[in-house]
Structure formats: structure tokens, C-alpha cells
Design a protein around this motif. Structure first.
Motif, PDB file in Angstrom:
ATOM      1  N   LYS A   8     -14.285  38.528  92.834  1.00 31.84           N
ATOM      2  CA  LYS A   8     -14.997  39.505  93.986  1.00 31.84           C
ATOM      3  C   LYS A   8     -14.823  41.127  93.150  1.00 31.84           C
ATOM      4  CE  LYS A   8     -12.731  37.114  97.854  1.00 31.84           C
ATOM      5  NZ  LYS A   8     -11.606  37.299  98.576  1.00 31.84           N
ATOM      6  N   ILE A   9     -13.928  41.550  92.572  1.00 29.28           N
ATOM      7  CA  ILE A   9     -14.497  42.281  91.857  1.00 29.28           C
ATOM      8  C   ILE A   9     -15.694  42.421  90.451  1.00 29.28           C
ATOM      9  CG2 ILE A   9     -13.459  43.986  89.721  1.00 29.28           C
ATOM     10  CD1 ILE A   9     -10.627  43.114  90.916  1.00 29.28           C
ATOM     11  N   VAL A  10     -15.822  41.511  90.039  1.00 28.63           N
ATOM     12  CA  VAL A  10     -17.757  41.056  89.454  1.00 28.63           C
ATOM     13  C   VAL A  10     -18.783  41.728  90.642  1.00 28.63           C
ATOM     14  CG1 VAL A  10     -19.179  39.790  88.876  1.00 28.63           C
ATOM     15  CG2 VAL A  10     -16.836  39.640  87.924  1.00 28.63           C
ATOM     16  N   HIS A  29      -9.282  48.551  85.145  1.00 31.31           N
ATOM     17  CA  HIS A  29      -7.547  48.985  84.677  1.00 31.31           C
ATOM     18  C   HIS A  29      -6.964  48.470  85.957  1.00 31.31           C
ATOM     19  CE1 HIS A  29      -8.457  52.740  81.985  1.00 31.31           C
ATOM     20  NE2 HIS A  29      -9.328  53.067  83.007  1.00 31.31           N
ATOM     21  N   ASP A  30      -6.010  48.387  85.109  1.00 35.77           N
ATOM     22  CA  ASP A  30      -4.505  46.679  85.580  1.00 35.77           C
ATOM     23  C   ASP A  30      -4.405  47.853  86.933  1.00 35.77           C
ATOM     24  OD1 ASP A  30      -2.968  44.168  84.797  1.00 35.77           O
ATOM     25  OD2 ASP A  30      -2.177  45.819  86.576  1.00 35.77           O
ATOM     26  N   ILE A  31      -4.144  47.401  87.967  1.00 38.48           N
ATOM     27  CA  ILE A  31      -4.010  47.805  88.851  1.00 38.48           C
ATOM     28  C   ILE A  31      -2.448  48.575  89.153  1.00 38.48           C
ATOM     29  CG2 ILE A  31      -3.224  45.907  91.092  1.00 38.48           C
ATOM     30  CD1 ILE A  31      -5.366  47.193  92.754  1.00 38.48           C
ATOM     31  N   VAL A  37      -1.805  52.727  78.517  1.00 35.08           N
ATOM     32  CA  VAL A  37      -2.799  51.852  78.514  1.00 35.08           C
ATOM     33  C   VAL A  37      -2.999  50.448  79.024  1.00 35.08           C
ATOM     34  CG1 VAL A  37      -5.347  51.664  76.931  1.00 35.08           C
ATOM     35  CG2 VAL A  37      -3.577  54.229  76.795  1.00 35.08           C
ATOM     36  N   HIS A  38      -3.705  50.557  80.390  1.00 37.39           N
ATOM     37  CA  HIS A  38      -3.804  49.079  80.472  1.00 37.39           C
ATOM     38  C   HIS A  38      -4.561  49.247  81.457  1.00 37.39           C
ATOM     39  CE1 HIS A  38      -0.707  45.340  82.314  1.00 37.39           C
ATOM     40  NE2 HIS A  38      -1.835  45.234  82.221  1.00 37.39           N
ATOM     41  N   PHE A  39      -5.572  48.011  80.179  1.00 37.54           N
ATOM     42  CA  PHE A  39      -6.678  47.549  81.296  1.00 37.54           C
ATOM     43  C   PHE A  39      -6.457  46.410  80.842  1.00 37.54           C
ATOM     44  CE2 PHE A  39      -8.808  48.896  77.444  1.00 37.54           C
ATOM     45  CZ  PHE A  39      -9.173  47.914  76.869  1.00 37.54           C
ATOM     46  N   LEU A  40      -7.232  45.534  81.761  1.00 32.87           N
ATOM     47  CA  LEU A  40      -7.964  44.020  81.886  1.00 32.87           C
ATOM     48  C   LEU A  40      -9.486  43.644  81.815  1.00 32.87           C
ATOM     49  CD1 LEU A  40      -6.694  42.953  85.021  1.00 32.87           C
ATOM     50  CD2 LEU A  40      -5.678  43.007  82.857  1.00 32.87           C
ATOM     51  N   VAL A  41     -10.062  42.878  80.122  1.00 31.18           N
ATOM     52  CA  VAL A  41     -11.584  42.372  80.329  1.00 31.18           C
ATOM     53  C   VAL A  41     -11.318  40.895  80.925  1.00 31.18           C
ATOM     54  CG1 VAL A  41     -12.990  42.313  78.255  1.00 31.18           C
ATOM     55  CG2 VAL A  41     -10.808  43.666  78.213  1.00 31.18           C
ATOM     56  N   GLN A  93       0.797  32.727  84.579  1.00 31.62           N
ATOM     57  CA  GLN A  93      -1.027  33.210  84.736  1.00 31.62           C
ATOM     58  C   GLN A  93      -0.580  33.846  86.136  1.00 31.62           C
ATOM     59  OE1 GLN A  93      -4.325  30.857  83.626  1.00 31.62           O
ATOM     60  NE2 GLN A  93      -5.639  32.712  83.577  1.00 31.62           N
ATOM     61  N   GLU A  94      -0.901  35.024  86.766  1.00 31.34           N
ATOM     62  CA  GLU A  94      -0.576  35.436  88.212  1.00 31.34           C
ATOM     63  C   GLU A  94      -1.837  34.525  88.557  1.00 31.34           C
ATOM     64  OE1 GLU A  94       0.238  39.616  89.057  1.00 31.34           O
ATOM     65  OE2 GLU A  94       2.369  38.348  88.326  1.00 31.34           O
ATOM     66  N   VAL A  95      -3.121  35.217  88.212  1.00 37.81           N
ATOM     67  CA  VAL A  95      -4.521  35.448  88.897  1.00 37.81           C
ATOM     68  C   VAL A  95      -5.995  34.681  87.464  1.00 37.81           C
ATOM     69  CG1 VAL A  95      -6.613  36.237  88.757  1.00 37.81           C
ATOM     70  CG2 VAL A  95      -4.905  37.769  88.686  1.00 37.81           C
TER      71      VAL A  95
HETATM   72  P1  AMP Z   1      -1.497  37.996  85.161  1.00 46.25           P
HETATM   73  O1  AMP Z   1      -0.713  36.963  84.356  1.00 46.25           O
HETATM   74  O2  AMP Z   1      -2.369  38.326  83.245  1.00 46.25           O
HETATM   75  O3  AMP Z   1      -1.995  36.673  85.251  1.00 46.25           O
HETATM   76  O4  AMP Z   1      -1.716  39.685  85.256  1.00 46.25           O
HETATM   77  C1  AMP Z   1      -2.778  39.378  86.250  1.00 46.25           C
HETATM   78  C2  AMP Z   1      -2.871  40.954  86.143  1.00 46.25           C
HETATM   79  O5  AMP Z   1      -3.732  41.004  87.556  1.00 46.25           O
HETATM   80  C3  AMP Z   1      -1.295  41.650  86.387  1.00 46.25           C
HETATM   81  O6  AMP Z   1      -1.666  42.728  85.886  1.00 46.25           O
HETATM   82  C4  AMP Z   1      -1.994  42.347  87.430  1.00 46.25           C
HETATM   83  O7  AMP Z   1      -1.585  43.860  88.140  1.00 46.25           O
HETATM   84  C5  AMP Z   1      -3.703  42.571  87.710  1.00 46.25           C
HETATM   85  N1  AMP Z   1      -5.009  42.784  89.030  1.00 46.25           N
HETATM   86  C6  AMP Z   1      -3.605  41.784  90.247  1.00 46.25           C
HETATM   87  N2  AMP Z   1      -4.850  42.125  91.026  1.00 46.25           N
HETATM   88  C7  AMP Z   1      -6.135  43.488  90.785  1.00 46.25           C
HETATM   89  C8  AMP Z   1      -6.831  44.130  91.092  1.00 46.25           C
HETATM   90  N3  AMP Z   1      -7.458  44.068  92.489  1.00 46.25           N
HETATM   91  N4  AMP Z   1      -7.261  44.475  90.470  1.00 46.25           N
HETATM   92  C9  AMP Z   1      -6.879  45.130  89.129  1.00 46.25           C
HETATM   93  N5  AMP Z   1      -5.587  44.347  88.511  1.00 46.25           N
HETATM   94  C10 AMP Z   1      -5.539  43.199  89.388  1.00 46.25           C
END
Ligand code: AMP
Ligand code: ZN
Length: 115
Positions: A8-10, A29-31, A37-41, A93-95
């Protein structure tokens, strides 16, 4: 993947604080940052996890890792940073859209795992 939050972000359906984007990858950036510094790629194409990677994904994952170092430097991690990829149930893993966490800041990060 219609209900995947990172897809959905993409697609621009939910907002994100984007750092970098090209045809194949997106950084934002991670929410809920756990370091200064904490970002996701992420790959733009939906890949659930590292455990789901196939040979066809090698090029985009190589490109993604090259971007990690460049973006980390641009975000101020000149003295180093940590990359984390949580995978599956055991990896907490959460996402379930493959993402590389990039963590850094001026101070040393905590040790990775307790011995
Ligand atoms: P993981 O446990 O590795 O799956 O981490 C999922 C990460 O996604 C967590 O650090 C969350 O804070 C982050 N996250 C979840 N929803 C969002 C969002 N809408 N925008 C940015 N980061 C998010
Ligand atoms: Zn997805």
C-alpha cells in the motif's frame, strides 16, 4: 498483494516518509524508530520474506543492498550502522513484505543479542 501494508505504501495508498525510490526499491523511515536513524528498504515487488526469495529476485536484492550503504551514509551513518532482516515466526517478522532495517546514529547501538 492488496492487503499488504508495504504494498500500500508502494502504491501511495497510505503515507510514508520516503527517503528514496526508483523502479525497483523504496526506502522510508520506520514509523516506530528504535534508533536515531531507522529506516526500511524494500523491494517494490511483493516478496514475503528472505525465505521466499528465488533466483529471479537476485538482481533486485543486489540493487537493494547497494542502496542500503549509500542511503545509510546519506542519513548520517558515516561511522557504521546495523542492518536487520527479521524472517518468519522465529525471526519475529511482523510485516510479511521483505524489508531491511537500517539502524544507526551517533552513539553505539546496543549489542545485537544477549549471549
Ligand atoms: P519486522 O518485525 O521486521 O517485520 O518490522 C516491521 C517494521 O515495520 C516495524 O519496525 C514497524 O515499526 C514498521 N512499520 C509498520 N508499519 C509501518 C508504516 N506504515 N510505515 C513505516 N514503518 C512501518
Ligand atoms: Zn507487499
Amino acid at each position: 498483494m492488496s492487503d499488504c501494508i508495504f504494498c500500500k505504501i508502494v502504491r501511495g495508498e497510505i503515507p510514508a516518509s520516503k527517503i528514496y525510490e526508483d523502479d525497483d526499491i523504496l526506502a522510508f523511515h520506520d514509523i516506530r524508530p528504535i534508533a536515531p536513524v531507522h529506516f526500511l528498504v524494500i523491494p517494490k515487488r511483493h516478496i514475503a520474506s528472505v525465505a521466499d526469495l528465488g533466483a529471479d529476485d537476485a538482481e533486485v536484492m543486489g540493487k537493494l543492498m547497494v542502496a542500503v550503504g549509500k542511503l545509510a551514509r546519506e542519513q548520517g551513518c558515516s561511522d557504521g550502522f546495523r542492518t536487520i532482516i527479521n524472517t518468519g515466526r522465529v525471526g519475529l517478522q511482523e510485516v510479511y513484505h521483505l524489508h531491511v532495517h537500517v539502524l544507526g546514529g551517533p552513539e553505539l547501538l546496543p549489542s545485537m543479542l544477549k549471549r
